[in-house]
Design a protein around this motif. Structure first.
Motif, PDB file in Angstrom:
ATOM      1  N   ASP A  93       0.848  -1.192   0.000  1.00 45.29           N
ATOM      2  CA  ASP A  93       0.000   0.000   0.000  1.00 45.29           C
ATOM      3  C   ASP A  93       0.889   1.250   0.000  1.00 45.29           C
ATOM      4  O   ASP A  93       2.116   1.162  -0.105  1.00 45.29           O
ATOM      5  CB  ASP A  93      -0.971  -0.007   1.178  1.00 45.29           C
ATOM      6  CG  ASP A  93      -0.259  -0.032   2.523  1.00 45.29           C
ATOM      7  OD1 ASP A  93       0.884   0.462   2.613  1.00 45.29           O
ATOM      8  OD2 ASP A  93      -0.840  -0.550   3.507  1.00 45.29           O
ATOM      9  N   GLY A  94       0.271   2.423   0.100  1.00 44.20           N
ATOM     10  CA  GLY A  94       1.023   3.662   0.003  1.00 44.20           C
ATOM     11  C   GLY A  94       1.617   4.157   1.303  1.00 44.20           C
ATOM     12  O   GLY A  94       2.246   5.235   1.323  1.00 44.20           O
ATOM     13  N   ASN A  95       1.440   3.403   2.388  1.00 49.74           N
ATOM     14  CA  ASN A  95       2.032   3.811   3.665  1.00 49.74           C
ATOM     15  C   ASN A  95       3.530   3.485   3.676  1.00 49.74           C
ATOM     16  O   ASN A  95       3.966   2.499   3.097  1.00 49.74           O
ATOM     17  CB  ASN A  95       1.344   3.095   4.829  1.00 49.74           C
ATOM     18  CG  ASN A  95      -0.130   3.469   4.927  1.00 49.74           C
ATOM     19  OD1 ASN A  95      -0.507   4.600   4.609  1.00 49.74           O
ATOM     20  ND2 ASN A  95      -0.963   2.533   5.351  1.00 49.74           N
ATOM     21  N   GLY A  96       4.310   4.295   4.360  1.00 50.30           N
ATOM     22  CA  GLY A  96       5.741   4.034   4.469  1.00 50.30           C
ATOM     23  C   GLY A  96       6.535   4.672   3.346  1.00 50.30           C
ATOM     24  O   GLY A  96       5.992   5.246   2.402  1.00 50.30           O
ATOM     25  N   LYS A  97       7.849   4.545   3.433  1.00 48.79           N
ATOM     26  CA  LYS A  97       8.745   5.149   2.449  1.00 48.79           C
ATOM     27  C   LYS A  97       8.812   4.287   1.187  1.00 48.79           C
ATOM     28  O   LYS A  97       8.838   3.055   1.275  1.00 48.79           O
ATOM     29  CB  LYS A  97      10.138   5.316   3.049  1.00 48.79           C
ATOM     30  CG  LYS A  97      10.182   6.297   4.227  1.00 48.79           C
ATOM     31  CD  LYS A  97      11.592   6.462   4.751  1.00 48.79           C
ATOM     32  CE  LYS A  97      11.636   7.482   5.888  1.00 48.79           C
ATOM     33  NZ  LYS A  97      13.001   7.662   6.429  1.00 48.79           N
ATOM     34  N   PRO A  98       8.829   4.907   0.016  1.00 50.18           N
ATOM     35  CA  PRO A  98       8.853   4.149  -1.236  1.00 50.18           C
ATOM     36  C   PRO A  98       9.995   3.142  -1.328  1.00 50.18           C
ATOM     37  O   PRO A  98       9.799   2.022  -1.810  1.00 50.18           O
ATOM     38  CB  PRO A  98       8.974   5.239  -2.311  1.00 50.18           C
ATOM     39  CG  PRO A  98       8.376   6.454  -1.687  1.00 50.18           C
ATOM     40  CD  PRO A  98       8.725   6.368  -0.226  1.00 50.18           C
ATOM     41  N   ALA A  99      11.183   3.519  -0.889  1.00 50.17           N
ATOM     42  CA  ALA A  99      12.323   2.599  -0.990  1.00 50.17           C
ATOM     43  C   ALA A  99      12.097   1.358  -0.140  1.00 50.17           C
ATOM     44  O   ALA A  99      12.404   0.229  -0.556  1.00 50.17           O
ATOM     45  CB  ALA A  99      13.611   3.313  -0.573  1.00 50.17           C
ATOM     46  N   TYR A 100      11.556   1.551   1.067  1.00 52.49           N
ATOM     47  CA  TYR A 100      11.284   0.410   1.945  1.00 52.49           C
ATOM     48  C   TYR A 100      10.194  -0.473   1.332  1.00 52.49           C
ATOM     49  O   TYR A 100      10.302  -1.712   1.346  1.00 52.49           O
ATOM     50  CB  TYR A 100      10.854   0.903   3.321  1.00 52.49           C
ATOM     51  CG  TYR A 100      10.430  -0.214   4.254  1.00 52.49           C
ATOM     52  CD1 TYR A 100      11.387  -0.983   4.916  1.00 52.49           C
ATOM     53  CD2 TYR A 100       9.090  -0.521   4.448  1.00 52.49           C
ATOM     54  CE1 TYR A 100      11.011  -2.018   5.748  1.00 52.49           C
ATOM     55  CE2 TYR A 100       8.700  -1.555   5.272  1.00 52.49           C
ATOM     56  CZ  TYR A 100       9.658  -2.300   5.934  1.00 52.49           C
ATOM     57  OH  TYR A 100       9.284  -3.330   6.742  1.00 52.49           O
ATOM     58  N   ARG A 126      11.584  -2.632  -1.480  1.00 49.21           N
ATOM     59  CA  ARG A 126      12.382  -3.761  -0.992  1.00 49.21           C
ATOM     60  C   ARG A 126      11.489  -4.847  -0.391  1.00 49.21           C
ATOM     61  O   ARG A 126      11.673  -6.034  -0.669  1.00 49.21           O
ATOM     62  CB  ARG A 126      13.390  -3.255   0.044  1.00 49.21           C
ATOM     63  CG  ARG A 126      14.335  -4.343   0.566  1.00 49.21           C
ATOM     64  CD  ARG A 126      15.457  -3.751   1.383  1.00 49.21           C
ATOM     65  NE  ARG A 126      14.978  -3.061   2.584  1.00 49.21           N
ATOM     66  CZ  ARG A 126      14.945  -1.754   2.734  1.00 49.21           C
ATOM     67  NH1 ARG A 126      15.362  -0.957   1.745  1.00 49.21           N
ATOM     68  NH2 ARG A 126      14.509  -1.206   3.854  1.00 49.21           N
ATOM     69  N   LEU A 127      10.500  -4.437   0.418  1.00 49.41           N
ATOM     70  CA  LEU A 127       9.618  -5.412   1.055  1.00 49.41           C
ATOM     71  C   LEU A 127       8.798  -6.168   0.010  1.00 49.41           C
ATOM     72  O   LEU A 127       8.636  -7.392   0.103  1.00 49.41           O
ATOM     73  CB  LEU A 127       8.688  -4.702   2.040  1.00 49.41           C
ATOM     74  CG  LEU A 127       7.676  -5.590   2.770  1.00 49.41           C
ATOM     75  CD1 LEU A 127       8.390  -6.644   3.606  1.00 49.41           C
ATOM     76  CD2 LEU A 127       6.752  -4.743   3.649  1.00 49.41           C
ATOM     77  N   SER A 128       8.302  -5.451  -0.999  1.00 51.40           N
ATOM     78  CA  SER A 128       7.493  -6.113  -2.025  1.00 51.40           C
ATOM     79  C   SER A 128       8.320  -7.102  -2.832  1.00 51.40           C
ATOM     80  O   SER A 128       7.828  -8.163  -3.233  1.00 51.40           O
ATOM     81  CB  SER A 128       6.856  -5.077  -2.952  1.00 51.40           C
ATOM     82  OG  SER A 128       7.838  -4.373  -3.694  1.00 51.40           O
ATOM     83  N   ALA A 129       9.589  -6.788  -3.070  1.00 51.89           N
ATOM     84  CA  ALA A 129      10.465  -7.719  -3.782  1.00 51.89           C
ATOM     85  C   ALA A 129      10.708  -8.976  -2.956  1.00 51.89           C
ATOM     86  O   ALA A 129      10.711 -10.098  -3.484  1.00 51.89           O
ATOM     87  CB  ALA A 129      11.792  -7.034  -4.116  1.00 51.89           C
ATOM     88  N   GLN A 130      10.904  -8.803  -1.650  1.00 57.77           N
ATOM     89  CA  GLN A 130      11.098  -9.958  -0.766  1.00 57.77           C
ATOM     90  C   GLN A 130       9.851 -10.839  -0.736  1.00 57.77           C
ATOM     91  O   GLN A 130       9.950 -12.076  -0.728  1.00 57.77           O
ATOM     92  CB  GLN A 130      11.449  -9.465   0.638  1.00 57.77           C
ATOM     93  CG  GLN A 130      12.800  -8.782   0.734  1.00 57.77           C
ATOM     94  CD  GLN A 130      13.023  -8.093   2.070  1.00 57.77           C
ATOM     95  OE1 GLN A 130      12.092  -7.916   2.859  1.00 57.77           O
ATOM     96  NE2 GLN A 130      14.263  -7.689   2.336  1.00 57.77           N
ATOM     97  N   ARG A 131       8.696 -10.221  -0.724  1.00 57.29           N
ATOM     98  CA  ARG A 131       7.453 -10.989  -0.696  1.00 57.29           C
ATOM     99  C   ARG A 131       7.224 -11.729  -2.014  1.00 57.29           C
ATOM    100  O   ARG A 131       6.762 -12.868  -2.020  1.00 57.29           O
ATOM    101  CB  ARG A 131       6.277 -10.057  -0.376  1.00 57.29           C
ATOM    102  CG  ARG A 131       6.287  -9.590   1.073  1.00 57.29           C
ATOM    103  CD  ARG A 131       5.159  -8.636   1.385  1.00 57.29           C
ATOM    104  NE  ARG A 131       5.077  -8.379   2.833  1.00 57.29           N
ATOM    105  CZ  ARG A 131       4.206  -7.574   3.402  1.00 57.29           C
ATOM    106  NH1 ARG A 131       3.324  -6.912   2.663  1.00 57.29           N
ATOM    107  NH2 ARG A 131       4.201  -7.415   4.722  1.00 57.29           N
TER     108      ARG A 131
END
Length: 203
Positions: free
Chosen positions: A139-146, A149-154
């Protein structure tokens, strides 16, 4: 007030208090079945231009001669403006609400059956020759860079789970999109933005 009246009031209050919970649970969409995944990922592309009708031909021995219909007087019609190029056909894909632990790529047990169904769909005769892209979205919460990275890990975690269910790793490409392609841009924090998208890449 009698005991019967007290009981009636109590039951009425209980039903009013519990009704919003029931509605909220009913509003949760059911996870797609294996067949629904197959249907979505084998969808016939739409928007392709229809084939032009064949011109009638007159046979003269071994030659095919086209019959051109001209207006009275024999003058050829003025050339018309070229037709606009058709819109590109949409790529078959499906969005899956795979649940992860907060700020983690660990898949929650509630989504294990969904991943098993996806693996089963990818190994059916209709989809077995194909390769697929697994996109992780936040979603749009949080910093784009984070989020990226999290979406790539998932996405990698989903690929790992599919390989554990005997899907050939060479058929799966994982990519993190972060919050760059929100499903609901009007509400960046909406839960439907947190998803995994499976996209057909072809053979």
């Amino acid at each position: 007030m009698s005991n019967k009246q007290w009981l009636s009031l109590f039951l009425h209050a209980f039903l009013l208090a519990s009704s919003p919970v029931t509605l909220a649970q009913d509003a949760v969409p059911a996870a797609p079945t294996t067949q629904q995944m197959i249907d979505a990922l084998t969808a016939r592309p739409v928007g392709a231009p229809a084939a032009a009708p064949a011109q009638p031909k007159r046979k003269t021995r071994n030659l095919g001669v086209e019959i051109n219909t001209l207006p009275e007087g024999g003058a050829a019609p003025a050339p018309s403006a070229p037709a606009p190029a058709p819109a590109p056909a949409p790529v078959p894909s499906i969005n899956l609400a795979i649940q992860f632990e907060v700020n983690s790529d660990r898949v929650l047990p509630a989504s294990m059956k969904l991943l098993a169904n996806l693996a089963q769909a990818l190994q059916t005769p209709e989809l077995l020759p194909m390769r697929f892209l697994v996109e992780g979205h936040t979603d749009g919460n949080g910093k784009p860079a984070y989020n990226k990275r999290l979406s790539a890990q998932r996405a990698e975690q989903v690929k790992r789970a599919l390989v554990q269910h005997h899907v050939d790793a060479s058929r799966i490409v994982a990519e993190g999109k972060g919050s760059s392609e929100l499903l609901n841009p009007a509400m960046p924090g909406a839960p439907e933005n947190r998803r995994v998208r499976i996209v057909m890449l072809g053979k």
